[in-house]
Design a protein around this motif. Sequence first.
Motif, PDB file in Angstrom:
ATOM      1  N   LYS A 192       0.959  -1.456  -0.232  1.00 40.46           N
ATOM      2  CA  LYS A 192      -0.142   0.319  -0.077  1.00 40.46           C
ATOM      3  C   LYS A 192       0.702   1.654   0.083  1.00 40.46           C
ATOM      4  N   TYR A 196       0.515   4.518  -3.077  1.00 42.17           N
ATOM      5  CA  TYR A 196       0.503   5.214  -2.604  1.00 42.17           C
ATOM      6  C   TYR A 196       1.719   6.427  -2.514  1.00 42.17           C
ATOM      7  N   ASN A 200      -1.489   7.479  -7.946  1.00 41.30           N
ATOM      8  CA  ASN A 200      -2.480   8.804  -7.092  1.00 41.30           C
ATOM      9  C   ASN A 200      -3.621   8.234  -6.919  1.00 41.30           C
ATOM     10  N   ASP A 201      -3.993   8.414  -5.847  1.00 40.60           N
ATOM     11  CA  ASP A 201      -5.471   7.706  -5.141  1.00 40.60           C
ATOM     12  C   ASP A 201      -6.210   6.933  -6.249  1.00 40.60           C
ATOM     13  N   LYS A 202      -6.863   7.481  -7.624  1.00 36.32           N
ATOM     14  CA  LYS A 202      -7.565   6.738  -7.683  1.00 36.32           C
ATOM     15  C   LYS A 202      -6.745   5.629  -8.488  1.00 36.32           C
ATOM     16  N   GLN A 205      -6.895   3.021  -5.984  1.00 33.30           N
ATOM     17  CA  GLN A 205      -8.216   1.761  -5.535  1.00 33.30           C
ATOM     18  C   GLN A 205      -8.462   1.722  -6.613  1.00 33.30           C
TER      19      GLN A 205
END
Length: 383
Positions: A192, A196, A200-202, A205
């Motif tokens: 993780k 990260y 990027n966050d998207k 995810q």
Amino acid sequence: MNLRDIKITSFSKLIIVATVLILILTKTALWKYIAAALAPILMAFILAYIMDYVVRFLEKRVKLSRMISILITVVLFIALLTLLGFVIFPNIVEAVASLIKAIGAIDMTKAVDFSFLNQIDFNNIYLKQLQQTIVDTLTPMLQKLTNFTGTAVMIIVNQLQQITSGLISFLISFVIALYMLAEKNDLIARIKRLLYAYFNDKQVQWVFYISRMSDMIFKDFVIGKLIDSTIIGLLSYFIFVSFGFEYSVVIALIVGITNMIPYFGPFIGAIPAGIITLIANPTHPIDVVYILLLILIIQQLDGLVIGPFILGDSVGVSAFWIIVAVTIGGASFGILGMFLGVPVCVLIKTLIEEDIERKLAAKGYDGLEEQNLRFRKKHHKST
């Protein structure tokens, strides 16, 4: 989380670049060394992935600590290997050795008699031609089996060194798998942090979404199919023994393993089963018909009762896509590809359908032709 909320363009480019790089490496000598280095780690991941289901069951249902759960899982795994090593495996080796001797002892020109086929009167010129074609084809093929004995022995001798090396590699993978299980939270945390840090966050995810989807699909199909095939193998063994077939353990093992392959598995397993039966009793080739009928009945029982009870609708794709997945997977990666091609196909199909739904909804065509779709939104419920 759903793919319609994620822009995956840049990450898709990264995947394409990685895929091209892998394809280029597979065509070079360097890939052989990379594959050899990664093989124990990949095997360790597979072992840890399977054993983790038992660990999580003991943690959540029996309320044991993780270390105790891992210890119990390892004991069960070693007990299973011991059972295979001291009970089942010796019987298989003995049966295979006896089978090789039987091949060498057969005089196909005298022992195999297909006159019973010629005695059947088909009142149709096309069926008679087919009948004669079968006789003319099978007889020389079976006569050549006597030359197979020496080749088989040489193959076995040449493979002994690789088998020893494989056992050592398996032990190394098993030890690595134990560390993976024990340090699962630490490994996940580090993955993780890495994701990260570099994406990027998207995009992160999206990776988590793909991971959850993959885990769910592989759990439903792979674990379920493994249980189903084990039951089919055991059932086949007891049925073959009750009918007095020789080499029942070998034939049942073949039927159980090939049952892991959807649709094509029963046909793949039936061919060696019929050949082994003929070698065991070449003076009664009608036994081949009997064992093929038994395999057909067992597979029908699996398809109508056992399979749906264990797997449910876990595949989630039509027969057409399963056949396509098995064909492409088999052509690309052999037997393993034939088996893993189905869950990979389900994963790709699900992701593409979600992207199609997002694009249709954006154009005002939400729900277009959904009433005519089969297995739609199978894996959306848990996301």
